[in-house]
Design an enzyme around this catalytic site. Structure first.
Site, PDB file in Angstrom:
ATOM      1  CE  LYS A   2      -5.890  -0.054   3.001  1.00  0.00           C
ATOM      2  NZ  LYS A   2      -6.675  -0.586   1.881  1.00  0.00           N
TER       3      LYS A   2
HETATM    4  P1  NAD Z   1      -3.554   6.945  -5.902  1.00  0.00           P
HETATM    5  O1  NAD Z   1      -2.611   7.581  -4.946  1.00  0.00           O
HETATM    6  O2  NAD Z   1      -3.019   6.203  -7.066  1.00  0.00           O
HETATM    7  O3  NAD Z   1      -4.604   8.022  -6.480  1.00  0.00           O
HETATM    8  C1  NAD Z   1      -5.301   8.930  -5.709  1.00  0.00           C
HETATM    9  C2  NAD Z   1      -5.642  10.105  -6.627  1.00  0.00           C
HETATM   10  O4  NAD Z   1      -6.472  11.029  -5.934  1.00  0.00           O
HETATM   11  C3  NAD Z   1      -4.399  10.868  -7.082  1.00  0.00           C
HETATM   12  O5  NAD Z   1      -4.472  11.116  -8.469  1.00  0.00           O
HETATM   13  C4  NAD Z   1      -4.489  12.168  -6.270  1.00  0.00           C
HETATM   14  O6  NAD Z   1      -3.886  13.278  -6.921  1.00  0.00           O
HETATM   15  C5  NAD Z   1      -6.004  12.331  -6.166  1.00  0.00           C
HETATM   16  N1  NAD Z   1      -6.388  13.225  -5.080  1.00  0.00           N
HETATM   17  C6  NAD Z   1      -5.740  13.480  -3.918  1.00  0.00           C
HETATM   18  N2  NAD Z   1      -6.411  14.404  -3.193  1.00  0.00           N
HETATM   19  C7  NAD Z   1      -7.508  14.717  -3.907  1.00  0.00           C
HETATM   20  C8  NAD Z   1      -8.593  15.608  -3.692  1.00  0.00           C
HETATM   21  N3  NAD Z   1      -8.671  16.352  -2.603  1.00  0.00           N
HETATM   22  N4  NAD Z   1      -9.556  15.668  -4.632  1.00  0.00           N
HETATM   23  C9  NAD Z   1      -9.491  14.917  -5.747  1.00  0.00           C
HETATM   24  N5  NAD Z   1      -8.480  14.063  -6.012  1.00  0.00           N
HETATM   25  C10 NAD Z   1      -7.503  13.968  -5.097  1.00  0.00           C
HETATM   26  O7  NAD Z   1      -4.485   6.013  -4.992  1.00  0.00           O
HETATM   27  P2  NAD Z   1      -5.342   4.761  -5.435  1.00  0.00           P
HETATM   28  O8  NAD Z   1      -4.522   3.543  -5.224  1.00  0.00           O
HETATM   29  O9  NAD Z   1      -5.975   5.025  -6.745  1.00  0.00           O
HETATM   30  O10 NAD Z   1      -6.444   4.748  -4.279  1.00  0.00           O
HETATM   31  C11 NAD Z   1      -7.598   5.585  -4.317  1.00  0.00           C
HETATM   32  C12 NAD Z   1      -8.656   5.025  -3.392  1.00  0.00           C
HETATM   33  O11 NAD Z   1      -8.947   3.682  -3.786  1.00  0.00           O
HETATM   34  C13 NAD Z   1      -8.276   4.944  -1.914  1.00  0.00           C
HETATM   35  O12 NAD Z   1      -9.412   5.154  -1.124  1.00  0.00           O
HETATM   36  C14 NAD Z   1      -7.814   3.511  -1.758  1.00  0.00           C
HETATM   37  O13 NAD Z   1      -7.927   3.042  -0.432  1.00  0.00           O
HETATM   38  C15 NAD Z   1      -8.782   2.813  -2.677  1.00  0.00           C
HETATM   39  N6  NAD Z   1      -8.330   1.491  -3.132  1.00  0.00           N
HETATM   40  C16 NAD Z   1      -7.183   1.333  -3.833  1.00  0.00           C
HETATM   41  C17 NAD Z   1      -6.815   0.053  -4.260  1.00  0.00           C
HETATM   42  C18 NAD Z   1      -5.594  -0.191  -5.100  1.00  0.00           C
HETATM   43  O14 NAD Z   1      -5.441  -1.338  -5.577  1.00  0.00           O
HETATM   44  N7  NAD Z   1      -4.738   0.774  -5.356  1.00  0.00           N
HETATM   45  C19 NAD Z   1      -7.611  -1.052  -3.938  1.00  0.00           C
HETATM   46  C20 NAD Z   1      -8.797  -0.857  -3.217  1.00  0.00           C
HETATM   47  C21 NAD Z   1      -9.149   0.430  -2.829  1.00  0.00           C
END
Ligand code: NAD
Length: 476
Positions: free
Chosen positions: A107
């Site tokens: 990561k």
């Molecule tokens: P992203 O940046 O697209 O979205 C995150 C969202 O959370 C945003 O809309 C942001 O405004 C919101 N946010 C930020 N702070 C916040 C708070 N305090 N309360 C509520 N909402 C809040 O990120 P993502 O890619 O959707 O990733 C989200 C999670 O999923 C992370 O833990 C990431 O590790 C995990 N993840 C993502 C992927 C992927 O393919 N993108 C894959 C596996 C796991």
């Protein structure tokens, strides 16, 4: 009153690992070898922006190289730190093992608030970060393959892959150095929404098992279930959209960085998404009640809670008050080890992160294979498949004419049957298959052993066992 100390994210992952490992019969030393993080590289680099030099700090952690390349996203956020990156890398090891993608775990992260920079500045920063990683083989198609995570997406992945290609002009597999790229830069159909789609497939599989649904005190199918989602970013938006539009679930709460929306009659996910794109947050959205204290809505009445934003949001301070009987961890590490114990005692069923959000790495695997094989999925077979179907359909048509009124083909049969699968359909089919099989491997351990109380421990047992077998087969 002495406050109980909440473990760090990294400690939480280790505690969960230890819980599972204590139920296994691993040879001395191997357990420790699997748990520890092999290496974490920290880089500080300067970029000249707006007339002055800005220094950035980034990390790439490699947790386990029992299979190579190692795989894992790169996160852009101000809170990025070594503990977090190592915890996320460890989760990648277990996740890849659980869904049988042939990778070790890694990561990365860059300590930055991407919203503070213009696109051309972000490109400069990303290319420089990619350069620092690529020159140490921390971006490399056979060694280490990044993907998107919080704060990054297709655009950043395209810059990183291009940076690698510029530095390795004779590497014919350069495109396989990064996944999550846009289609026109070697990406694959269905990657953007893959993690959200995986959440939908995971829930569908869960609801195929009435015994499991009953353990959560629920019944029936996804249709009509009330869902609260935290974070309407890539993962949360797609999961909420698919579940409400395709499975009849009702999204009653959406929690974002600037507060939460609640409407017991349901919230239109697409319309909130458009509102966020335009206004930057959920405040003032007209068709729901807005509360400034977003995190409180985690505790509201619902059937399914989907934390899809940050780690540690369900912790010792609020676990007792969480009402959802079923939590699916779309984010990585949203439930701390302490909260996990409280919820387990309450009988809450948790579908763990290492399984729930594995859709992203699964489709990244398909993209990597596509890049290495230099051909789009379905290109060779699709028309041949259609030609064979055509043969059957023409025979059926002959029968149709022969039998007259007595028999006829269903109205849409011909159109549906004749069409060979395109890349998107193949990706969805591969993802669905992966999510079903991985769930079944977890539930088999969950149901067959009295000492395994929950799906998370079951998931760890399956994953650790596979990593251990791989180490044993190749030697340390
Ligand atoms: P992203 O940046 O697209 O979205 C995150 C969202 O959370 C945003 O809309 C942001 O405004 C919101 N946010 C930020 N702070 C916040 C708070 N305090 N309360 C509520 N909402 C809040 O990120 P993502 O890619 O959707 O990733 C989200 C999670 O999923 C992370 O833990 C990431 O590790 C995990 N993840 C993502 C992927 C992927 O393919 N993108 C894959 C596996 C796991």
């Amino acid at each position: 009153m002495t406050a109980i100390k909440e473990p760090s994210f990294r400690e939480s992952v280790d505690l969960m690992f230890n819980r599972a490992a204590s139920l296994m019969d691993l040879p001395p030393g191997l357990e420790e070898k699997i748990r520890v993080c092999n290496a974490t590289y920290t880089v500080r680099f300067g970029v000249r922006l707006r007339g002055e030099i800005h220094t950035f700090t980034g990390y790439r952690s490699v947790h386990s190289e029992h299979m190579e390349p190692v795989k894992g996203g790169i996160r852009y956020a101000l809170a990025v730190n070594q503990d977090e990156v190592e915890a996320l890398a460890a989760l990648m090891t277990y996740k890849c093992a659980l869904v049988e993608t042939p990778f070790g775990g890694s990561k990365g992260g860059l300590r930055i608030d991407p919203r503070q920079y213009e696109e051309h500045e972000l490109e400069q920063i990303t290319r420089r970060f990619a350069y620092e990683l690529a020159k140490r083989d921390l971006i490399n198609p056979s060694q280490n393959v990044p993907a998107p995570d919080m704060g990054t997406g297709e655009r950043e992945m395209a810059w990183m892959a291009d940076q690698y290609a510029r530095m390795n002009t004779t590497d014919i597999n350069a495109r396989a150095s990064v996944t999550g790229k846009p289609l026109n830069a070697g990406g694959i159909s269905g990657r953007v929404e893959a993690t959200g789609r995986g959440i939908q497939y995971a829930l569908r599989e869960f609801f195929r098992h009435p015994e499991d649904v009953q353990k959560a005190g629920l019944s029936g199918k996804l249709d009509g279930k009330r869902i609260i989602v935290q974070g309407l970013g890539n993962v949360g938006y797609h999961a909420a959209k698919f579940l409400s539009e395709e499975d009849g679930s009702r999204i009653v709460g959406i929690i974002e960085w600037d507060g939460a929306l609640y409407n017991p009659d349901g919230i239109d996910v697409e319309s909130v998404h458009q509102w966020i794109v335009k206004h930057g947050g959920v405040s003032n959205y007209p068709d729901a009640t807005h509360s400034a204290e977003g995190a409180e809505v985690l505790e509201a009445e619902c059937d399914i809670l989907i934390p899809a934003a940050l780690e540690g949001v369900i912790n010792l301070t609020n676990a007792e008050r969480i009402k959802a009987p079923l939590i699916i961890e779309a984010a990585n590490g949203p439930v701390t080890a302490g909260a996990d114990e409280i919820l387990r005692k309450k009988g809450t069923v948790i579908i763990p992160d290492m399984y729930a959000n594995a859709g992203g790495v699964t489709v990244s695997y398909f993209e990597w294979v596509k890049n290495l094989s230099h051909i789009r999925f379905g290109r060779m077979q699709r028309r041949q498949e259609e030609a064979r179907h055509e043969l059957i359909v023409s025979e059926l048509e002959r029968l149709d004419r022969y039998l007259g009124e007595a028999w006829s083909m269903s109205p849409n049969f011909k159109a549906k049957y004749l069409r060979g699968a395109d890349e998107l359909e193949l990706v969805r089919s591969g993802l669905d298959d992966t999510m079903r099989i991985a769930y079944q491997s977890m539930r088999e351990v969950w149901h067959s052993r009295d000492d395994v109380e929950d799906l998370r421990t079951a998931a760890y047992i399956v994953a650790i066992d596979r990593v251990a077998k791989s180490y044993r087969a190749k030697g340390l």
